[in-house]
Scaffold this motif. Structure first.
Motif, PDB file in Angstrom:
ATOM      1  N   SER A   9       0.799  -1.231   0.000  1.00 15.89           N
ATOM      2  CA  SER A   9       0.000   0.000   0.000  1.00 15.89           C
ATOM      3  C   SER A   9       0.829   1.276   0.000  1.00 15.89           C
ATOM      4  N   ARG A  10       2.148   1.152  -0.057  1.00 16.99           N
ATOM      5  CA  ARG A  10       2.972   2.375  -0.089  1.00 16.99           C
ATOM      6  C   ARG A  10       2.562   3.224  -1.280  1.00 16.99           C
ATOM      7  N   THR A  11       2.442   4.518  -1.030  1.00 15.96           N
ATOM      8  CA  THR A  11       1.970   5.440  -2.058  1.00 15.96           C
ATOM      9  C   THR A  11       2.803   6.711  -2.005  1.00 15.96           C
ATOM     10  N   THR A  12       3.102   7.256  -3.159  1.00 16.15           N
ATOM     11  CA  THR A  12       3.777   8.552  -3.258  1.00 16.15           C
ATOM     12  C   THR A  12       2.958   9.441  -4.179  1.00 16.15           C
ATOM     13  N   ILE A  13       2.677  10.631  -3.713  1.00 12.16           N
ATOM     14  CA  ILE A  13       2.039  11.651  -4.542  1.00 12.16           C
ATOM     15  C   ILE A  13       3.048  12.784  -4.679  1.00 12.16           C
ATOM     16  N   THR A  14       3.288  13.205  -5.907  1.00 10.88           N
ATOM     17  CA  THR A  14       4.230  14.286  -6.174  1.00 10.88           C
ATOM     18  C   THR A  14       3.512  15.392  -6.925  1.00 10.88           C
ATOM     19  N   GLU A  15       3.758  16.630  -6.490  1.00  9.07           N
ATOM     20  CA  GLU A  15       3.102  17.763  -7.128  1.00  9.07           C
ATOM     21  C   GLU A  15       4.036  18.965  -7.150  1.00  9.07           C
ATOM     22  N   LEU A  16       3.980  19.694  -8.252  1.00  8.12           N
ATOM     23  CA  LEU A  16       4.748  20.919  -8.402  1.00  8.12           C
ATOM     24  C   LEU A  16       4.030  22.038  -7.654  1.00  8.12           C
ATOM     25  N   MET A  17       4.780  22.783  -6.841  1.00  5.39           N
ATOM     26  CA  MET A  17       4.195  23.878  -6.065  1.00  5.39           C
ATOM     27  C   MET A  17       4.123  25.139  -6.936  1.00  5.39           C
ATOM     28  N   ILE A  18       2.907  25.616  -7.157  1.00  9.74           N
ATOM     29  CA  ILE A  18       2.669  26.742  -8.059  1.00  9.74           C
ATOM     30  C   ILE A  18       2.353  28.006  -7.261  1.00  9.74           C
ATOM     31  N   PRO A  19       2.463  29.182  -7.884  1.00  4.88           N
ATOM     32  CA  PRO A  19       2.254  30.437  -7.154  1.00  4.88           C
ATOM     33  C   PRO A  19       0.913  30.548  -6.427  1.00  4.88           C
ATOM     34  N   SER A  20      -0.137  29.956  -6.964  1.00 10.18           N
ATOM     35  CA  SER A  20      -1.440  30.069  -6.289  1.00 10.18           C
ATOM     36  C   SER A  20      -1.482  29.301  -4.969  1.00 10.18           C
ATOM     37  N   TYR A  21      -0.487  28.463  -4.697  1.00  8.14           N
ATOM     38  CA  TYR A  21      -0.402  27.725  -3.435  1.00  8.14           C
ATOM     39  C   TYR A  21       0.301  28.534  -2.347  1.00  8.14           C
ATOM     40  N   ALA A  22       0.865  29.689  -2.693  1.00  6.32           N
ATOM     41  CA  ALA A  22       1.682  30.450  -1.750  1.00  6.32           C
ATOM     42  C   ALA A  22       0.822  31.237  -0.773  1.00  6.32           C
TER      43      ALA A  22
END
Length: 185
Positions: A9-22
């Motif tokens: 069940s190991r899971t990795t989620i990867t996401e690029l941090m964009i300006p609207s997240y700041a």
């Protein structure tokens, strides 16, 4: 019900941090990171249980280092512990500066998830197969955290009834607060 390993069940989620997240300080808002942690906890718990899962508690959300716009954030999660219907999901968050290659550990957290049947009632989840010393350590640490949390909750509940105003004032004496209570008539 057949036991499953943490590896299943190991899971990795990867996401690029964009300006609207700041946030207003220009760093990635903690709420964004919490939302991503909740997603990876859900995916991991659902893979283990084969059922719909909900978050019931979150332990130790320590923001160790800020996350910057433009960094690639990875949430790595595994089932560390299983009870009857509950699972504790350990999450490690890392942020990578894709230009420089610098990788930093930004968060570690533990989400307690429960599995639910179609009717919304709690369901039993598969037991956990521990295949490595790390798996054993994670399971044992989760048991210890559960014991400490239970002891803390019991202590706070026991002290509530005996926690008089005088004891409360004594506890906060010397802290950074001022008590301004108007006399009751």
């Amino acid at each position: 019900m057949k036991a499953k390993s943490a590896e299943n069940s190991r899971t990795t989620i990867t996401e690029l941090m964009i300006p609207s997240y700041a946030n207003f300080g220009g760093k990635i808002h903690g709420g964004i990171l919490l939302s991503l942690m909740d997603k990876v906890a859900y995916a991991t718990a659902t893979k283990h249980s084969g059922a719909y899962c909900v978050t019931v508690s979150v332990d130790n959300v320590d923001f160790l280092q800020p996350v910057e716009v433009g960094e690639l954030v990875s949430m790595m999660a595994s089932v560390n512990y299983v009870g009857n219907s509950s699972m504790i999901i350990g999450i490690k968050v890392i942020a990578e500066n894709v230009k420089s290659g610098l990788v930093k550990h930004t968060n570690t957290s533990y989400f307690t998830m429960v599995a639910k049947n179609e009717d919304g009632s709690l369901m039993t989840v598969p037991s956990l197969i521990l295949n490595s010393k790390d798996d054993v350590r994670r399971f044992a640490e989760a048991v210890k955290r559960k014991q400490l949390r239970k002891g803390y909750q019991e202590q706070m509940e026991a002290e509530k009834s005996a926690f008089t105003f005088e004891k409360q004032k004594e506890l906060i004496d010397g802290q950074r607060c001022e008590v301004h209570i108007k006399e009751e008539r």
